[in-house]
Design an enzyme around this catalytic site. Sequence first.
Site, mmCIF file in Angstrom:
data_model
loop_
_atom_site.group_PDB
_atom_site.id
_atom_site.type_symbol
_atom_site.label_atom_id
_atom_site.label_comp_id
_atom_site.label_asym_id
_atom_site.label_seq_id
_atom_site.Cartn_x
_atom_site.Cartn_y
_atom_site.Cartn_z
ATOM 1 N N GLU A 232 -8.348 -3.920 5.126
ATOM 2 C CA GLU A 232 -7.089 -3.331 4.086
ATOM 3 C C GLU A 232 -6.951 -5.232 4.814
ATOM 4 O O GLU A 232 -7.133 -5.430 6.082
ATOM 5 C CB GLU A 232 -6.427 -2.350 4.772
ATOM 6 C CG GLU A 232 -4.856 -2.288 4.597
ATOM 7 C CD GLU A 232 -4.079 -1.092 5.009
ATOM 8 O OE1 GLU A 232 -4.832 -0.530 6.731
ATOM 9 O OE2 GLU A 232 -3.936 -0.062 4.011
ATOM 10 N N ARG A 289 -8.637 1.792 1.805
ATOM 11 C CA ARG A 289 -6.592 1.966 1.067
ATOM 12 C C ARG A 289 -6.961 1.596 -0.383
ATOM 13 O O ARG A 289 -7.789 1.197 -0.594
ATOM 14 C CB ARG A 289 -5.564 1.530 1.994
ATOM 15 C CG ARG A 289 -5.238 2.961 3.037
ATOM 16 C CD ARG A 289 -4.304 2.951 3.748
ATOM 17 N NE ARG A 289 -3.612 3.568 4.288
ATOM 18 C CZ ARG A 289 -3.903 4.990 5.197
ATOM 19 N NH1 ARG A 289 -4.069 5.337 3.944
ATOM 20 N NH2 ARG A 289 -3.357 5.835 6.076
HETATM 21 P P1 TTP Z 1 -3.017 2.297 7.704
HETATM 22 O O1 TTP Z 1 -3.958 1.796 6.877
HETATM 23 O O2 TTP Z 1 -3.511 2.914 8.570
HETATM 24 O O3 TTP Z 1 -4.472 0.949 9.321
HETATM 25 P P2 TTP Z 1 -4.800 1.263 10.702
HETATM 26 O O4 TTP Z 1 -5.179 -0.072 10.740
HETATM 27 O O5 TTP Z 1 -3.644 1.778 10.526
HETATM 28 O O6 TTP Z 1 -5.579 1.884 9.854
HETATM 29 P P3 TTP Z 1 -6.875 2.855 10.826
HETATM 30 O O7 TTP Z 1 -6.989 2.798 12.958
HETATM 31 O O8 TTP Z 1 -7.704 4.342 10.469
HETATM 32 O O9 TTP Z 1 -8.154 2.214 10.895
HETATM 33 O O10 TTP Z 1 -2.145 1.400 8.155
HETATM 34 C C1 TTP Z 1 -1.555 -0.462 9.138
HETATM 35 C C2 TTP Z 1 -0.478 -0.268 9.240
HETATM 36 O O11 TTP Z 1 0.809 -0.466 7.894
HETATM 37 C C3 TTP Z 1 0.222 0.777 10.175
HETATM 38 O O12 TTP Z 1 1.501 1.033 10.814
HETATM 39 C C4 TTP Z 1 0.731 1.987 8.956
HETATM 40 C C5 TTP Z 1 1.453 0.500 8.079
HETATM 41 N N1 TTP Z 1 1.451 0.985 6.890
HETATM 42 C C6 TTP Z 1 3.057 1.140 5.480
HETATM 43 O O13 TTP Z 1 3.996 1.620 6.997
HETATM 44 N N2 TTP Z 1 2.578 1.521 4.092
HETATM 45 C C7 TTP Z 1 1.951 1.011 3.732
HETATM 46 O O14 TTP Z 1 1.988 1.499 2.696
HETATM 47 C C8 TTP Z 1 0.642 1.439 4.933
HETATM 48 C C9 TTP Z 1 -0.799 0.714 4.088
HETATM 49 C C10 TTP Z 1 0.082 0.991 5.904
#
Ligand code: TTP
Length: 515
Positions: A232, A289
């Site tokens: 991501e 994602r």
């Molecule tokens: P995540 O996409 O859930 O990535 P992560 O780094 O938490 O995943 P993992 O620990 O499972 O590897 O979220 C990244 C940050 O971005 C998180 O604070 C939520 C935020 N976010 C939004 O607010 N809106 C969005 O559409 C997305 C994709 C993320």
Amino acid sequence: MHRLIPRAASFLDAPPLLSTHLPALRLVGPLLAARPGRNPSRLRPPPWLRCGGAGSGPGARRGFCSLDAAKRRGDDTEGEEQRIAGGGESRPVLDRRQRSRGDVAMGSGELLAIPGVGPRNLKKLVDKGFDGVAQLKQLYRDKFFGKSSEKMVEFLQSSIGIIHKNHAESITLFIKESVDEELKGTDTPKVSNNKRLTFCVEGNISVGKTTFLQRIANETIELRDLVEIVPEPIAKWQDVGPDHFNILDAFYAEPQRYAYTFQNYVFVTRVMQEKESSSGMKPLRLMERSVFSDRMVFVRAVHEANWMNEMEISIYDSWFDPVVSSLPGLIPDGFIYLRASPDTCHKRMMVRKRSEEGGVTLDYLRGLHEKHESWLLPSKGQGSGVLSISQVPVHMEGSLPPDIRDRVFYLEGDHMHSSIQKVPALVLNCEHDIDFNKDIEAKRQYARQVAEFFEFVKKKKEDPSAESSNSDKSTNKQIMLPHRGSLWVSEGSHLPESALNSLNFIRAMSSFLSA
Ligand code: TTP
């Protein structure tokens, strides 16, 4: 992300005995690999330790810098028999090769340049009609291109009679890389791109998507040659423009002000990333994602929280559909849903302490969890507002390996975005913490299931007619109705927890270590 473990990772496939000596092995990997009696495949250094500059051929890219080194590895792979009796040393490589050339067909000498091929394996290959590298490449193209390397490894062991798995792996890797190199120079990338599948890894904040991609997809024999990982673009959200704005931080600090701006930028960065990763060669692209989790989970959440108003959600929706429909690369062939409770995700989030997420509450995670569930899990609710997800059609079930049979669902329903109708989703239970350094078997089981899912989706794509003609055999057909502002919602009750527990795909994972 959470629980990121120091990257001694590529050694994780080593047996426990070896893995207890990881630091030493990492430092001297190439040297050890050149010594007789060692197992080069297991001792292969991680990618960042491999030599890059010496030559561009597949031999050079294999990590030991030069063809000589590659030959040493090949020599080494049948090292025991090459030792000079009593002396514990090898003869110079060429001596042995020259001798062995006398024993087998002249044209097959080039096979000895393949790591994993020594006199014995050479004879076995020649006996089975593989007189040169060209035949092996042809075999790969005909039978194994686009499939997990494991398949060719199995073939080499069972049909050619190569005894040691690491020899079969070395040969497979060499041939695969040679073919990939060749394809780069032709117009076949188009062909391989057509065949290429994209899966998106989904799951709540902090569930472990990044870890999953790095540790499972990148470091297991089942997947590493197969997948290209697209993480991501969080770094882009944290560093925008010459003034280095952190829009993720701005969003959490003032959600009402920045929710729309942030979600808009998230979408734009995904489009850019899709473009950047679209010319890769590997048959499977695993993306962290998708624009669909943006829309089905986060945009819904910020709208419900009144951080995005009606005008903003209308603007978002006015471009979302047309843009997605015009960019097929954004639409995955399958989803992999990493599922864990909000409490678990919250704990993991606390451990990783990403500075922007200091204010993210357990309640917010619960809301996101619900939205993931209603999107990616089967729901038994009735009447309005029920997301439709079905089991795979009956006739397809047979082609699902038993390991994943109960964990694959189809997204479908009248109001599911048209682009992801009938896209299959694999649900993996990620409730328990895994120590990827120790629980190698668990790691490989994850990898195997992803590889099996990949094979299944690939087959399904190759024979789409069978599916459509039988689509009425799907079970659990339900309809999800739109909610205000055409947001997708699910009000249906989900399968009971007991049913979901059957998704516990790794019963053997009893040895999880807690955080
Ligand atoms: P995540 O996409 O859930 O990535 P992560 O780094 O938490 O995943 P993992 O620990 O499972 O590897 O979220 C990244 C940050 O971005 C998180 O604070 C939520 C935020 N976010 C939004 O607010 N809106 C969005 O559409 C997305 C994709 C993320």
